[in-house]
Write a protein that holds these residues in place. Structure first.
Motif, PDB file in Angstrom:
ATOM      1  N   ASP A 119      45.501  34.455  32.135  1.00 64.76           N
ATOM      2  CA  ASP A 119      46.864  34.116  32.170  1.00 64.76           C
ATOM      3  C   ASP A 119      47.144  33.913  33.600  1.00 64.76           C
ATOM      4  OD1 ASP A 119      46.609  34.407  29.617  1.00 64.76           O
ATOM      5  OD2 ASP A 119      47.083  36.633  29.371  1.00 64.76           O
ATOM      6  N   TYR A 159      46.675  38.769  33.138  1.00 72.01           N
ATOM      7  CA  TYR A 159      45.867  39.364  31.811  1.00 72.01           C
ATOM      8  C   TYR A 159      45.962  40.775  31.734  1.00 72.01           C
ATOM      9  CZ  TYR A 159      41.965  40.799  29.045  1.00 72.01           C
ATOM     10  OH  TYR A 159      40.995  41.255  28.319  1.00 72.01           O
ATOM     11  N   SER A 160      46.343  41.145  30.518  1.00 68.81           N
ATOM     12  CA  SER A 160      46.138  42.594  30.098  1.00 68.81           C
ATOM     13  C   SER A 160      45.382  42.684  29.066  1.00 68.81           C
ATOM     14  CB  SER A 160      47.584  43.145  29.851  1.00 68.81           C
ATOM     15  OG  SER A 160      47.552  44.316  29.617  1.00 68.81           O
ATOM     16  N   PRO A 161      44.384  43.571  29.131  1.00 69.18           N
ATOM     17  CA  PRO A 161      43.553  43.596  27.909  1.00 69.18           C
ATOM     18  C   PRO A 161      44.125  44.406  26.546  1.00 69.18           C
ATOM     19  CG  PRO A 161      42.915  45.243  29.453  1.00 69.18           C
ATOM     20  CD  PRO A 161      43.841  44.437  30.015  1.00 69.18           C
ATOM     21  N   PRO A 162      43.799  44.046  25.217  1.00 65.44           N
ATOM     22  CA  PRO A 162      44.457  44.576  24.206  1.00 65.44           C
ATOM     23  C   PRO A 162      44.573  45.970  24.285  1.00 65.44           C
ATOM     24  CG  PRO A 162      42.978  42.928  23.596  1.00 65.44           C
ATOM     25  CD  PRO A 162      42.823  43.179  25.062  1.00 65.44           C
ATOM     26  N   ASN A 163      43.444  46.676  24.575  1.00 67.86           N
ATOM     27  CA  ASN A 163      43.080  48.042  24.524  1.00 67.86           C
ATOM     28  C   ASN A 163      42.446  48.581  25.884  1.00 67.86           C
ATOM     29  OD1 ASN A 163      42.727  50.683  23.769  1.00 67.86           O
ATOM     30  ND2 ASN A 163      41.370  50.354  22.155  1.00 67.86           N
ATOM     31  N   PRO A 164      43.123  48.741  26.982  1.00 69.86           N
ATOM     32  CA  PRO A 164      42.929  49.109  28.427  1.00 69.86           C
ATOM     33  C   PRO A 164      42.177  50.482  28.318  1.00 69.86           C
ATOM     34  CG  PRO A 164      45.168  49.333  28.281  1.00 69.86           C
ATOM     35  CD  PRO A 164      44.894  48.533  26.866  1.00 69.86           C
ATOM     36  N   SER A 224      35.790  47.916  24.721  1.00 71.51           N
ATOM     37  CA  SER A 224      36.782  46.638  23.998  1.00 71.51           C
ATOM     38  C   SER A 224      37.159  45.705  25.183  1.00 71.51           C
ATOM     39  CB  SER A 224      37.883  47.487  23.398  1.00 71.51           C
ATOM     40  OG  SER A 224      38.910  46.580  23.128  1.00 71.51           O
ATOM     41  N   VAL A 225      37.302  46.386  26.444  1.00 73.22           N
ATOM     42  CA  VAL A 225      37.993  45.456  27.475  1.00 73.22           C
ATOM     43  C   VAL A 225      36.541  44.501  27.826  1.00 73.22           C
ATOM     44  CG1 VAL A 225      38.722  45.309  29.967  1.00 73.22           C
ATOM     45  CG2 VAL A 225      39.622  47.406  28.589  1.00 73.22           C
ATOM     46  N   HIS A 243      36.114  41.868  25.367  1.00 73.07           N
ATOM     47  CA  HIS A 243      37.336  40.720  25.287  1.00 73.07           C
ATOM     48  C   HIS A 243      37.097  39.892  26.458  1.00 73.07           C
ATOM     49  CE1 HIS A 243      41.622  39.343  24.894  1.00 73.07           C
ATOM     50  NE2 HIS A 243      40.997  39.240  23.737  1.00 73.07           N
TER      51      HIS A 243
END
Length: 920
Positions: free
Chosen positions: A273, A387-392, A397-398, A401
């Motif tokens: 992003d 960019y920001s991960p959905p579940n930091p 999960s990071v 992703h």
């Protein structure tokens, strides 16, 4: 081959009569083209010009001819194919001709019009061809030699010899392009290349056929318009075929490809992003990508783009006879530069400091101030990653992703690497710091740079080792490649004191507008050489070569080229069946390998020199200052690369997180079954770090006393000079260097192009010789070999240029070179009538490349017959032409080095130290 010539009967007794013949059919300007003679027989000098029916003229026959016309079909043909195969003369639409009547009941595929009520040579057919309606005359026109049975079909043409019109030229050009476009090779060729660009470097024949068929049919599973050449259908076939979509193929280690450098960089920005800043506006501008990573939009270095489709990385890929085109630009410097560009993008945004690839956002001497901006408040950039991960808060999960976005999910399958990056994220405290570290580790993985699936192990990879200096005398060969085909018959030119046909006037008459006037040439004395002139001229802008020749440090080799065996004008096609003459890529490979029969496939001429030197107990290696050349690939020596602009250190920011150990750990050894593209990437990482550590200090600490020109080639030779100065630091007593200068493919404006290129070449050589000879005083230890893939046609083209040819004149220079001579055989007749020249001014070489490399190899340390046969596998074909060391060099050659045999250990990868045994 035939040519149309007009030899009219002169009129007498006519006032103001002027004898004029159009240049295109004048007997002195013959333009040949191919025809198919009936039964394969035709008049030629070998049959006394048809037993005297034609007049012998030079090495051809001048014949009087008649043209006969007859009808082809006398009834309705049975198929469109028979019409297209037998009718070759176009016609206008007969509906505009009042005297024609259409025949009824011919069916929907064929329409016929008659002029006289029945089938005659004036009848006209209409059929569909390549999706378009075409009209063809029912006529066969034959050209028959008077007084004989020799004949051939009269080939149609667009241009009227008597009245030339732009319209006809346009129609002819259009039809030529149309014919090329519909050539049967076009569809599979494009299919192969397009599939490569979509991520499969070695598609199966079935996959290529499916894509080629979609291109030809214009349809793939309902996608397309049904017309030939539909790219929508072609792309659909590429991305929807089972070979592109079946995940089972991920388990095949040979499947996949490297990713293009620009695709990786831009893909990373999009996936993460990237958001432009107010400073940069909407337009994202990247700077000097070609020099940094080897690829940049609209800046392909040659007409062959950034890399060759048949390039194969040394090691596993070459051993498996596979291609890896994108790897051609994966040099050590490019790899480090790409790392730094992406690292600074993550940490500092798009800007210019510490290897950044953006415009200047802060003055270079103030880059250290960016440490205070090492957070989200940094505004000194043209954009940053948003960019920001959905579940930091969930490390796994990071990373998963990121794996999906950056590697298509491939990294998730590599449990060891995945665990390492998860641990790094957690140890960095997660959040922004953890994300930045994870992003930087991702860009080092094989899964990011290739489409391979990898399985890491706990094993390590061999690292580059620096050999200890041996104390033996140092020698270096500098291989200079002038890419594109240098016009070397304007580099070495007949001047005066010539015998027979050859003279400067003769040269001028052959070369026409391309000739260099005698008064502009730099004369050299060739009276001690067995050449047809006692004085030759050197190109006026090559004063350094002229000076070196006169001082006895340079010799020319006349009319040298790639040879499989000796050839003549009558048999050269048959006797050169192992290669493809006049093709840039093939002839570049031939000059790089000097192994036309591929007896030592995979190793270049410079690489085999290195291997021979190692076998004889020397510390030898190869360094390229321009890309990854095939010429330097060896079995046992290291191949280092240095960018002409110099070297960067890895992860340059003084305050940055240390990364090198983590990156090398991520690229450690893998298990059997891992993809060979990813395996090659990881080898390159280790090799690049080792090269960089070894060469950075050598290049950056070395100083030269001579100012070098600020030109691309000048920078290359400056690096070579620094590397020669640092030879003890690198522990080498034998080096082969490679430098390249592009731009010599001068199909247009040849004289202007050559003037500019020789100016750059001359300036760089002058600085190099001055530095090596006067400042470092090791000129005796260096041999410079100037090469090109082929020469150019002696006869110019319509664009004031010349085209691909064969034989050329090349140079060898050095302190021990016995110069002021011209070796080889300069042609004694440059016209097409000469015994060594074929139309259109292609010179057949008389001296093979094996000849000069034989003497250079002996000087370098390959002294036994076994050594020389390995360095030059085809040398025994040319035993009477080979130059020995004493033919090229002056001095005492009675003390060859002691031989030390190489063990039978299998050839290592490029980063593996060479296994060598030594003798007491």
């Amino acid at each position: 081959m035939v040519a149309i010539v007009h030899n009219p009967t002169l009129l007498t007794g006519v006032d103001n009569y002027e004898y004029r013949v159009d240049p295109r059919v004048h007997p002195n300007t013959i333009n040949y083209f191919k025809v198919v003679w009936k039964d394969g027989s035709y008049p030629s000098p070998s049959n006394s010009c048809g037993s005297g029916v034609c007049q012998a003229m030079y090495r051809a026959c001048l014949c009087d001819i008649d043209i006969t016309e007859s009808a082809v079909f006398t009834s309705l043909p049975t198929s469109v194919e028979s019409v297209l195969s037998q009718l070759h003369i176009g016609s206008v639409d007969p509906s505009i001709l009042e005297s024609y009547t259409q025949e009824s009941n011919t069916g929907s595929d064929i329409a016929v019009w008659h002029k006289f009520g029945g089938y005659s040579k004036d009848s006209i057919f209409r059929v569909k061809f390549r999706g378009e309606e075409v009209y063809l005359k029912n006529m066969l026109a034959m050209v028959k030699v008077d007084g004989s049975e020799f004949e051939f079909r009269n080939p149609p043409h667009f241009m009227n010899i008597a009245i030339r019109e732009h319209r006809d030229a346009y129609y002819e050009t259009e039809y030529v392009l149309e014919t090329y476009f519909h050539h049967p090779n076009v569809a599979p060729f494009l299919a192969n290349r397009m599939i490569e660009r979509f991520g499969v470097s070695n598609p199966s024949p079935r996959y290529i056929e499916v894509v080629a068929t979609a291109f030809k049919d214009g349809m793939y599973e309902g996608i397309g318009d049904g017309k030939y050449g539909n790219l929508k259908a072609m792309v659909a076939a590429i991305v929807l075929d089972r070979e592109a979509r079946n995940p089972v193929l991920d388990a095949d280690p040979t499947f996949g490809s490297f990713r293009e450098p620009l695709i990786k960089f831009v893909g990373f920005m999009r996936a993460m992003d990237f958001a432009p800043s107010q400073r940069g506006g909407e337009e994202v501008r990247l700077v000097d990508l070609l020099e940094a990573i080897g690829q940049q939009p609209h800046k392909a270095p040659t007409v062959f783009s950034f890399f060759l489709p048949q390039y194969a990385s040394s090691g596993h890929i070459k051993a498996a006879s596979l291609n890896s085109p994108e790897a051609q630009v994966l040099t050590g410097p490019n790899l480090i530069n790409a790392f730094n560009g992406l690292i600074t993008l993550v940490d500092l945004g798009l800007q210019n400091c510490y290897g950044g690839m953006g415009f200047m956002a802060i003055y270079p001497n103030n880059c250290h101030l960016l440490e205070s901006y090492y957070d989200a408040s940094n505004e000194k950039h043209y954009g940053k990653l948003a960019y920001s991960p959905p579940n930091p808060n969930d490390a796994a999960s990071v990373i998963d992703h990121l794996s999906l976005l950056l590697t298509g999910g491939r990294l998730r399958l590599n449990s060891a690497t995945r665990s390492m990056i998860i641990d790094a994220y957690i140890n960095a405290g997660g959040g922004e710091d953890g994300l930045r570290l994870a992003q930087k580790l991702f860009i080092s993985t094989a899964e990011f740079h290739t489409t391979s699936v990898m399985h890491s192990t706990t094993g390590s990879r061999p690292e580059v080792e620096t050999p200890e200096p041996s104390g033996k005398r140092y020698k270096a060969v500098l291989f200079i490649f002038l890419e594109g085909g240098m016009d070397s018959f304007n580099v070495l030119v007949p001047h005066s004191g010539c015998s027979g046909t050859l003279s400067h006037d003769h040269y001028r008459s052959v070369r026409g507008q391309l000739h260099i006037p005698a008064g502009e040439l730099l004369p050299i004395d060739a009276s001690t050489s067995s050449q047809p002139c006692t004085t030759f001229g050197v190109h006026p802008f090559l004063s350094e070569m002229h000076s070196l020749y006169n001082s006895g440090d340079l010799l020319f080799v006349a009319n040298m080229g790639v040879l499989q065996q000796y050839v003549t004008e009558n048999n050269f096609w048959e006797k050169m069946d192992k290669t493809q003459l006049f093709a840039h890529n093939v002839q570049t490979d031939e000059v790089a390998h000097v192994d036309i029969n591929q007896d030592q496939a995979g190793r270049g001429i410079g690489g085999r020199l290195v291997d021979a030197a190692i076998a004889n107990g020397f510390n030898a290696g190869a360094v390229s200052v321009n890309g990854l050349p095939e010429a330097l690939v060896s079995n046992y020596g290291s191949l280092y690369t240095v960018d002409g602009k110099g070297l960067q250190t890895f992860n340059q920011m003084p305050w940055a997180q240390p990364l090198k150990d983590s990156v090398m750990n991520i690229n450690r050894a893998t298990s059997l079954g891992s993809g060979i593209y990813g395996e090659t990437w990881s080898d390159l990482v280790y090799k690049s770090f080792g090269e960089n550590d070894l060469l950075f200090d050598a290049v950056e600490t070395a100083t030269v006393a001579t100012p070098f020109p600020d030109t691309p080639f000048g920078k290359q030779l400056e690096i070579v000079a620094k590397l020669i100065q640092s030879r003890e630091h690198r522990g080498n007593d034998r080096d082969v260097f490679y430098a390249k200068m592009p731009g010599f493919d001068s199909h247009g404006h040849l004289k202007m192009v050559l003037d500019g290129l020789t100016t750059e070449l001359n300036g760089a050589l002058n600085a190099f010789v001055t530095e090596i000879r006067d400042a470092q005083q090791v000129w005796d230890d260096v041999t410079v070999v100037v090469t090109s893939e082929f020469g150019r046609t002696l006869i110019g083209n319509t664009g004031n240029g010349s085209d691909h040819a064969w034989g050329g004149n090349y140079m060898i220079a050095g302190g021990e070179v016995d110069g002021k001579r011209i070796l080889g055989e300069f042609p004694d007749d440059l016209s097409n009538d000469g015994p060594r020249v074929v139309t259109p001014g292609i010179v057949l070489p008389t001296t093979p490349w094996e000849a000069v490399w034989n003497g250079i190899a002996q000087w370098f340390g390959a002294t036994t017959t076994k050594d020389l046969n390995e360095v030059l596998p085809n040398r025994n074909t040319f035993t009477d032409k080979l130059f020995s060391q004493s033919d090229i060099y002056e001095g005492d050659f009675t003390d060859p080095p002691t031989s030390a045999p190489v063990t039978s250990t299998p050839a290592p990868t490029a980063s593996t130290p060479a296994p060598v045994t030594s003798t007491p």
